[in-house]
Design a protein around this motif. Sequence first.
Motif, PDB file in Angstrom:
ATOM      1  N   ASN A  43       2.611   6.311  12.828  1.00 43.72           N
ATOM      2  CA  ASN A  43       2.018   7.341  11.977  1.00 43.72           C
ATOM      3  C   ASN A  43       2.400   7.079  10.528  1.00 43.72           C
ATOM      4  OD1 ASN A  43       2.806   8.760  14.691  1.00 43.72           O
ATOM      5  ND2 ASN A  43       1.100   9.940  13.892  1.00 43.72           N
ATOM      6  N   SER A  44       1.556   7.492   9.602  1.00 41.89           N
ATOM      7  CA  SER A  44       1.878   7.364   8.186  1.00 41.89           C
ATOM      8  C   SER A  44       1.217   8.485   7.412  1.00 41.89           C
ATOM      9  CB  SER A  44       1.430   6.007   7.630  1.00 41.89           C
ATOM     10  OG  SER A  44       0.025   5.903   7.646  1.00 41.89           O
ATOM     11  N   PHE A  45       1.788   8.777   6.240  1.00 40.94           N
ATOM     12  CA  PHE A  45       1.176   9.747   5.332  1.00 40.94           C
ATOM     13  C   PHE A  45       1.479   9.326   3.905  1.00 40.94           C
ATOM     14  CE2 PHE A  45       1.105  13.509   2.665  1.00 40.94           C
ATOM     15  CZ  PHE A  45      -0.159  14.015   2.965  1.00 40.94           C
ATOM     16  N   GLY A  46       0.462   9.345   3.060  1.00 38.61           N
ATOM     17  CA  GLY A  46       0.622   8.999   1.657  1.00 38.61           C
ATOM     18  C   GLY A  46      -0.240   7.810   1.283  1.00 38.61           C
ATOM     19  N   GLU A  47      -0.003   7.292   0.089  1.00 42.46           N
ATOM     20  CA  GLU A  47      -0.753   6.153  -0.431  1.00 42.46           C
ATOM     21  C   GLU A  47       0.199   5.208  -1.142  1.00 42.46           C
ATOM     22  OE1 GLU A  47      -3.693   7.813  -2.984  1.00 42.46           O
ATOM     23  OE2 GLU A  47      -4.934   8.592  -1.343  1.00 42.46           O
ATOM     24  N   GLY A  48      -0.295   4.009  -1.405  1.00 44.64           N
ATOM     25  CA  GLY A  48       0.495   3.050  -2.156  1.00 44.64           C
ATOM     26  C   GLY A  48       0.761   1.747  -1.433  1.00 44.64           C
ATOM     27  N   TYR A  49       0.536   1.748  -0.099  1.00 43.83           N
ATOM     28  CA  TYR A  49       0.762   0.528   0.685  1.00 43.83           C
ATOM     29  C   TYR A  49      -0.410   0.329   1.644  1.00 43.83           C
ATOM     30  CZ  TYR A  49       5.484   0.501  -1.146  1.00 43.83           C
ATOM     31  OH  TYR A  49       6.565   0.468  -1.989  1.00 43.83           O
ATOM     32  N   ASP A  50      -0.783  -0.916   1.822  1.00 42.77           N
ATOM     33  CA  ASP A  50      -1.893  -1.264   2.698  1.00 42.77           C
ATOM     34  C   ASP A  50      -1.383  -1.374   4.131  1.00 42.77           C
ATOM     35  OD1 ASP A  50      -4.369  -1.964   3.634  1.00 42.77           O
ATOM     36  OD2 ASP A  50      -4.208  -4.076   3.046  1.00 42.77           O
ATOM     37  N   LEU A  51      -0.943  -0.235   4.651  1.00 42.73           N
ATOM     38  CA  LEU A  51      -0.418  -0.163   6.010  1.00 42.73           C
ATOM     39  C   LEU A  51      -1.100   0.995   6.719  1.00 42.73           C
ATOM     40  CD1 LEU A  51       3.406  -0.602   5.324  1.00 42.73           C
ATOM     41  CD2 LEU A  51       1.922  -2.270   6.447  1.00 42.73           C
ATOM     42  N   GLU A  52      -1.449   0.790   7.987  1.00 48.59           N
ATOM     43  CA  GLU A  52      -2.082   1.842   8.760  1.00 48.59           C
ATOM     44  C   GLU A  52      -1.618   1.775  10.201  1.00 48.59           C
ATOM     45  OE1 GLU A  52      -6.283  -0.458   9.702  1.00 48.59           O
ATOM     46  OE2 GLU A  52      -6.206   1.021   8.084  1.00 48.59           O
ATOM     47  N   ARG A  53      -1.934   2.812  10.938  1.00 42.56           N
ATOM     48  CA  ARG A  53      -1.514   2.955  12.326  1.00 42.56           C
ATOM     49  C   ARG A  53      -1.846   1.701  13.137  1.00 42.56           C
ATOM     50  NH1 ARG A  53      -3.623   7.549  16.586  1.00 42.56           N
ATOM     51  NH2 ARG A  53      -1.658   7.823  17.697  1.00 42.56           N
ATOM     52  N   GLY A  54      -0.854   1.205  13.866  1.00 41.54           N
ATOM     53  CA  GLY A  54      -1.043   0.021  14.694  1.00 41.54           C
ATOM     54  C   GLY A  54      -0.632  -1.277  14.041  1.00 41.54           C
TER      55      GLY A  54
END
Length: 292
Positions: A43-54
């Motif tokens: 899980n993630s929340f916010g912005e600033g990094y090119d990262l997503e679930r999985g």
Amino acid sequence: MHRGKSHSFKDFVETQLRDLQSRFGMAMWFLARYRDDDWLLLNSFGEGYDLERGDLLRWRDTLCYQRVRERGPLICTDVSREPAYRDAPVTDQLGIGAYLGLPLTDHRGRLFGTLCALDPKPRPELDQDGAREALLRQAHLLETALVWNLAGLDQQRIAEFFEEESRDPDTDLLDMTGWGRILDQERERCRDYGLSAVVLRVHGDNLNPDDRAEVADSLAALIRHQDMAAYLGHDQFAVLLTENTPCRAEQVRERLLDALNAKGLLMRCEYEPLRTTPGLVQPEVLLNGAVH
């Protein structure tokens, strides 16, 4: 929050990450799983990094690896001043200026992963009285929910299996429709908790009704109570091995075949990892009909 409901846990985590960012700032907050020497983003929340679930990172390259080994502080307001974090490969790869990391354990007391946060810039304002204690309390709350939900997953699987009404009338195992629903429910758990599962295809040639019933009874008796079996037509059976890996699946495969062969039921068996694509029929060979 209902015990064992994976979607409720996901919603809970998202709420916690949103609240943490509101209170402590930082560009992005994450719940990450340590699995097979990987850092797996749940899980993630916010912005600033090119990262997503999985997404996966190499565990030993991450700041969480250093944090779990207590080589760096819980709150690092400036990564460039902390050698253990500064020299980690992921620091340059992602561009990390500040870091927070709190290890989490599962219901068996083993390392599950981390609650962590990243920011591209140093965050000196995080060096404040009470921040560490407040973060530890938040991590304890999240860990408690995690332990509670993980401990209830097997009971959830059993309930779903017995509540599933779409069954083959001759074997009383799941039919194709019920099997598809069970697979999708397990896929959701895999995504939410970073789990893995394996699908077995057990098949024979020209089974008569008695043999088919015998195979069905044998499979139901030989697998664990949290695993699930189906009859998908054309002398093809399938078994879902939850929280399992191909290495362990090979042992189950051999045990099943030995038991079936001992009863004069000459069957074949292959296995494949459960993929997380919703609605995907597995084993894939079933998409093309019966193949022996």
